[in-house]
Design an enzyme around this catalytic site. Structure first.
Site, short mmCIF file in Angstrom:
data_model
loop_
_atom_site.label_atom_id
_atom_site.label_comp_id
_atom_site.label_asym_id
_atom_site.label_seq_id
_atom_site.Cartn_x
_atom_site.Cartn_y
_atom_site.Cartn_z
N SER A 293 37.28 37.05 41.77
CA SER A 293 38.29 37.65 42.64
C SER A 293 39.63 37.76 41.92
CB SER A 293 38.38 36.86 43.94
OG SER A 293 39.17 37.54 44.90
N ASP B 272 38.66 42.92 47.46
CA ASP B 272 38.48 42.38 48.81
C ASP B 272 39.81 41.97 49.44
OD1 ASP B 272 38.95 40.07 47.33
OD2 ASP B 272 37.30 38.93 48.22
#
Length: 553
Positions: free
Chosen positions: A154, A312
């Site tokens: 991430s 995300d």
């Protein structure tokens, strides 16, 4: 490492099974030095083989490197085999979809996982290229598989990578929660006790076609109505992918929904696992959005949008009236998206629930109450937010937003960006702006402000010490405000499972929450206030931050 083996023995055994020449050569050099009596090399082996990465609800995440405490092909292969055996042993659907981002070795780890899981008898689908995490989360439900794996770290530092797990079936594509994480961890440990070469591999897995990505694009584009303005009259937008994988999918979604293509930050638009223009590829970090803001100034943008590397998360900056831009906090974006969701639900006569993690602003609860909707606080992490029944919208202050639970059961920076584009266009058509919408929110619900204090540590033991010191001697005052109630979630509170969280409720509905980060070596403090004006609320945030900072340093 057992009591009967030395660090050198353990390292040599690891070398035999490591298929990666880069990590094998690096470890071989340390082994050679240690074998020649180099005490620093021996100490390094002792440290790096003192345990193994712990698989939890966030899966695995660590720096790349050799040994069981780093992300590498041995650790990933063992994790893949452990997950496969968990699915088999628990009678779940023996199928999995695997995705990966653009970080170093993400594609290698994904293919290792596919080969091992297929070798163990699972039906395996590998996504066709490096793609955003939300596409993988979508694929779990779209394909109806038993599990999903996303190889990503991430927004972590450039040298990190990770391994994230979703479950299908009754879990409906959400990330794993206890006790499943413990069961998978036990299965991984059992796999790790045997030689890696004993695991069967197969290459006859399925590589998904681009139609799967197109299905995500179509489903996401459909969550907003046609734009309120034509393309040439819409707000001007700058977009950065932060060297990640978001751009191609985001562009396709924006175009399919009828929005103008944003101007892009060319230096950051293509995937690059070296992340050459940012120290930390996290839009929250100071300086991470500097290039995007400079691009916004150059083109006169109304909005500057950033996805993190796996897309995300979403960050938003708006003009500050002084020739530059102000990045909105995750809470401010959450308020706007939540209010928009509530208004849409009211207009459609739809019931449901708004939700936010416990460390996010309490403002969303006021929105829910005003619109006759339910509201739920959850533990931190979208594995909890996404599981709220009858969810209409959920968010967490760390730039994560779930705007359409019918499409993806996880935070999604692309769909959130689309909803923001729709909101910005709608208010522009009415003669206002995102800044004007924030002012309207304060008028309607009160002037909320939020802030954070974060302490990064080199020694993880320091985190436990800080939390214990606060438990042993809780504050009675923080800045100008009296602490009315101290709550320790260690034993479980109000239906929450036991958690390492401390909460202080203060005068005037102010609140301070302290917890260790779940993904980084940090202690994080979350501060929320409400007052008559935004300036007053922010002044209280600043005072509380100054008061709590020495307690968490």
């Amino acid at each position: 490492m057992t009591a009967d083996t030395t660090p050198l023995d353990t390292a040599r055994a690891w070398l035999v099974q490591d298929p990666d020449p880069e990590t094998r050569d690096a470890l071989d050099a340390v082994v050679a030095a240690a074998g020649s009596g180099d005490t620093s090399a021996l100490a390094e082996l002792q440290e790096r083989f003192a345990g193994r990465l712990q698989f939890g609800t966030a899966g695995l995440r660590a720096e790349l490197g050799w040994g069981p405490l780093r992300m590498n092909r041995v650790v990933v292969t063992q994790a893949a085999a452990g997950l496969a055996r968990f699915l088999i042993d628990t009678g779940r659907d023996r199928s999995v979809v695997i995705g990966y981002d653009g970080r170093v070795n993400s594609d290698v780890f994904a293919r290792d996982s596919a080969e091992v899981m297929r070798g163990l008898g699972l039906d395996v689908t590998l996504l066709p290229s490096a793609l955003p995490t939300p596409v993988l989360a979508f694929a779990v439900r779209h394909l109806g598989v038993g599990a999903g794996v996303m190889v990503t770290a991430s927004h972590n530092p450039p040298r990190d990578n990770g391994y994230k797990v979703y479950l299908g079936g009754d879990d409906d594509g959400s990330q794993i929660v206890p006790p499943v994480d413990g069961a998978i961890a036990a299965a991984i440990d059992a796999v790790a006790a045997a030689p890696l070469g004993d695991l069967p591999r197969a290459t006859d897995f399925v590589v998904a076609g681009t139609d799967l990505v197109q299905a995500y694009v179509a489903a996401t584009a459909a969550i907003v109505p046609a734009p309120a303005l034509p393309v040439d009259a819409q707000p001007r937008v700058v977009y950065t992918a932060m060297h990640g994988v978001g751009w191609q999918t985001a562009r396709a979604v924006f175009t399919a929904a009828g929005f103008a293509e944003p101007a892009v930050v060319t230096e950051q638009i293509e995937p690059d696992g070296a992340f050459p223009t940012v120290a930390f590829p996290n839009p929250e970090e100071p300086g991470a959005m500097d290039l995007a803001i400079a691009r916004g100034v150059a083109v006169g943008a109304d909005l500057v949008i950033a996805n993190d590397p796996d897309a995300d998360r979403l960050a938003l900056a708006i003009p500050d009236g002084a020739g530059s831009y102000r990045r909105l906090s995750g809470n401010e974006v959450g308020w706007l998206l939540g209010w928009s969701a509530a208004k849409r639900a009211t207009a459609a006569g739809r019931s449901g629930v708004l939700a936010a993690s416990i460390v996010s602003s309490p403002a969303l609860s006021r929105v829910a109450a005003r619109h006759g909707l339910g509201y739920r606080d959850t533990l931190t992490g979208f594995k909890w937010v996404s599981r709220v029944p009858d969810l209409l919208f959920g968010y967490e202050e760390a730039l994560g937003y779930l705007v359409d639970p019918d499409v993806v059961r996880d935070k999604d920076g692309i769909s959130a960006a689309l909803v923001l584009l729709d909101l910005a266009t709608s208010v522009a058509a009415a003669g206002s702006s995102i800044a004007g919408e924030l002012e309207a929110f304060a008028t309607e619900f009160g002037a909320f402000a939020s802030g954070q204090v974060a302490t990064r540590v080199d020694d993880l033991a320091r985190i436990g010490t800080i939390m214990q010191e606060l438990r042993s001697s809780p504050p009675s005052m923080l800045g100008p405000l009296t602490v009315l109630r101290s709550t320790d979630y260690a034993g479980g509170v109000d239906g929450f499972p036991p958690s390492d969280i401390l909460r202080y409720d203060l005068q005037g509905e102010a609140r301070v929450i302290v917890r260790p980060s779940g993904t980084e070596p940090k202690v994080k403090v979350y501060i929320d206030t409400v007052a008559g004006t935004p300036a007053q609320a922010q002044s209280l945030v600043d005072a509380l931050a100054e008061a709590i900072r020495p307690r968490v340093s």
